[in-house]
Design a protein around this motif. Structure first.
Motif, PDB file in Angstrom:
ATOM      1  N   LYS A 141       0.808  -1.163  -0.003  1.00 57.57           N
ATOM      2  CA  LYS A 141      -0.002   0.118   0.035  1.00 57.57           C
ATOM      3  C   LYS A 141       0.815   1.447  -0.012  1.00 57.57           C
ATOM      4  O   LYS A 141       1.899   1.369   0.812  1.00 57.57           O
ATOM      5  N   GLU A 142       0.622   2.398  -0.734  1.00 53.64           N
ATOM      6  CA  GLU A 142       1.258   3.405  -0.708  1.00 53.64           C
ATOM      7  C   GLU A 142       0.785   4.311   0.397  1.00 53.64           C
ATOM      8  O   GLU A 142      -0.288   4.244   0.972  1.00 53.64           O
ATOM      9  N   ASP A 143       1.570   5.226   0.600  1.00 47.73           N
ATOM     10  CA  ASP A 143       1.328   6.347   1.496  1.00 47.73           C
ATOM     11  C   ASP A 143       0.902   5.701   2.900  1.00 47.73           C
ATOM     12  O   ASP A 143       0.231   6.177   3.812  1.00 47.73           O
ATOM     13  N   ARG A 144       1.795   4.794   3.447  1.00 58.39           N
ATOM     14  CA  ARG A 144       2.007   4.160   4.673  1.00 58.39           C
ATOM     15  C   ARG A 144       2.980   4.700   5.602  1.00 58.39           C
ATOM     16  O   ARG A 144       4.018   5.115   4.795  1.00 58.39           O
ATOM     17  N   ARG A 145       2.874   4.705   6.883  1.00 56.60           N
ATOM     18  CA  ARG A 145       3.992   5.055   7.455  1.00 56.60           C
ATOM     19  C   ARG A 145       4.374   3.876   8.412  1.00 56.60           C
ATOM     20  O   ARG A 145       3.402   3.037   8.779  1.00 56.60           O
ATOM     21  N   PHE A 146       5.623   3.727   8.866  1.00 58.52           N
ATOM     22  CA  PHE A 146       6.018   2.604   9.452  1.00 58.52           C
ATOM     23  C   PHE A 146       6.918   2.840  10.808  1.00 58.52           C
ATOM     24  O   PHE A 146       7.618   3.870  10.476  1.00 58.52           O
ATOM     25  N   CYS A 147       6.755   2.034  11.651  1.00 53.71           N
ATOM     26  CA  CYS A 147       7.749   2.192  13.008  1.00 53.71           C
ATOM     27  C   CYS A 147       9.103   1.900  12.349  1.00 53.71           C
ATOM     28  O   CYS A 147       9.451   0.874  11.773  1.00 53.71           O
ATOM     29  N   THR A 148      10.108   2.797  12.619  1.00 56.85           N
ATOM     30  CA  THR A 148      11.522   2.551  11.859  1.00 56.85           C
ATOM     31  C   THR A 148      12.319   2.928  13.283  1.00 56.85           C
ATOM     32  O   THR A 148      12.045   3.268  14.276  1.00 56.85           O
ATOM     33  N   PRO A 149      13.441   2.676  13.143  1.00 60.09           N
ATOM     34  CA  PRO A 149      14.681   2.879  14.226  1.00 60.09           C
ATOM     35  C   PRO A 149      14.602   4.527  14.509  1.00 60.09           C
ATOM     36  O   PRO A 149      15.218   4.858  15.649  1.00 60.09           O
ATOM     37  N   ARG A 150      14.274   5.136  13.325  1.00 60.53           N
ATOM     38  CA  ARG A 150      14.604   6.568  13.418  1.00 60.53           C
ATOM     39  C   ARG A 150      13.049   7.156  13.285  1.00 60.53           C
ATOM     40  O   ARG A 150      12.231   6.810  12.200  1.00 60.53           O
TER      41      ARG A 150
END
Length: 265
Positions: A253-262
């Motif tokens: 899916k586009e325009d998703r945000r993800f948990c990242t290390p930063r």
């Protein structure tokens, strides 16, 4: 033989399978379906258009199928589908769907919902999920198979948690969690891979090594966007099933945000 305690209330229209046990002071609504071998301990309420799969065991004071906690809900017919062989412990709450979310909340098979965990309206929960005490899912959350949520954790509405991921206790998940990811923190940050879970599943070492290399390429590099890095990793690791699961999740899916290390990515 079905065993219904004399103090239990089973309303006309309920469908009760073989070998079902309904304990003292439990209530079963008229549109409920209990498959073979379901156990309701004392003081359980199952209502609404709810189906419960075979051999699922529901413990005292669980509230299953009452109308969603959503002010937009206007009384429309909606459904809660619970699979087989689940353990639903004390004070667990599960809500049916809403018109705005497709009308269905679904829970898979072989899940464990510990005390006071909550599955909100329109959630889609896979198989073998574990929600520890007081873990909560807001509306429209997607949990894939083999996800573990630690105690007192919370997943924000519309978020996705990929297969095999683990969420630490007291962690608030605001964005999507990649498959096999491990997130911790007041607001969830990616802390690596769920290597313990991967090893417990007996997956080949070379697949785990490939996944670790993909993780470094995705989250330790600062070149491009996460999506562009995922596209590159997908092209290089198309023959690696664990890597493909992660990149497909990111690119699905586009325009998703993800948990990242930063926090900035």
């Amino acid at each position: 033989m079905t065993d219904i305690h004399p103090t239990a209330i089973v309303e006309d229209g309920a469908v009760i399978g073989e070998g079902v046990r309904i304990g003292p002071y439990s209530t079963v609504g008229p549109n409920v379906k209990l498959a073979d071998g379901v156990i309701l301990e004392s003081h359980v309420v199952v209502t609404g258009h709810t189906s419960v799969g075979a051999k699922t065991h529901i413990f005292p004071f669980a509230s299953i199928g009452h109308k969603p906690q959503d002010l937009k809900f206007a009384g429309e017919v909606s459904f809660l589908e619970i699979g087989a062989n689940n353990q639903i412990r004390e004070h667990v709450t599960m809500s049916p769907g809403t018109e705005g979310g497709g009308g269905y909340t679904r829970v898979g098979d072989n899940c464990l919902f510990m005390m006071s965990s909550h599955v909100g309206h329109d959630c889609q929960v896979g198989n073998h999920a574990i929600l520890a005490n007081n873990a909560t899912l807001a509306g429209h959350v997607e949990l894939d198979d083999f996800v573990i949520l630690g105690g007192l954790s919370a997943v924000r509405q519309w978020s996705r948690v990929g297969t095999g991921a683990i969420v630490g206790g007291m962690t608030g998940v605001e964005f999507d969690v990649i498959p096999y990811g491990s997130v911790i923190g007041d607001r969830a940050r990616l802390a690596g891979l769920n290597l313990v879970g991967l090893k417990r599943k007996g997956l080949p070492r070379e697949q785990i090594h490939a996944l670790r290399a993909a993780y470094r390429a995705l989250f330790e590099s600062t070149e491009g966007t996460l999506r562009s890095r995922a596209e590159a990793v997908a092209a290089e690791g198309a023959d690696q099933p664990l890597v493909k699961t992660v990149t497909d999740f990111i690119l699905e899916k586009e325009d998703r945000r993800f948990c990242t290390p930063r926090s900035e990515d």
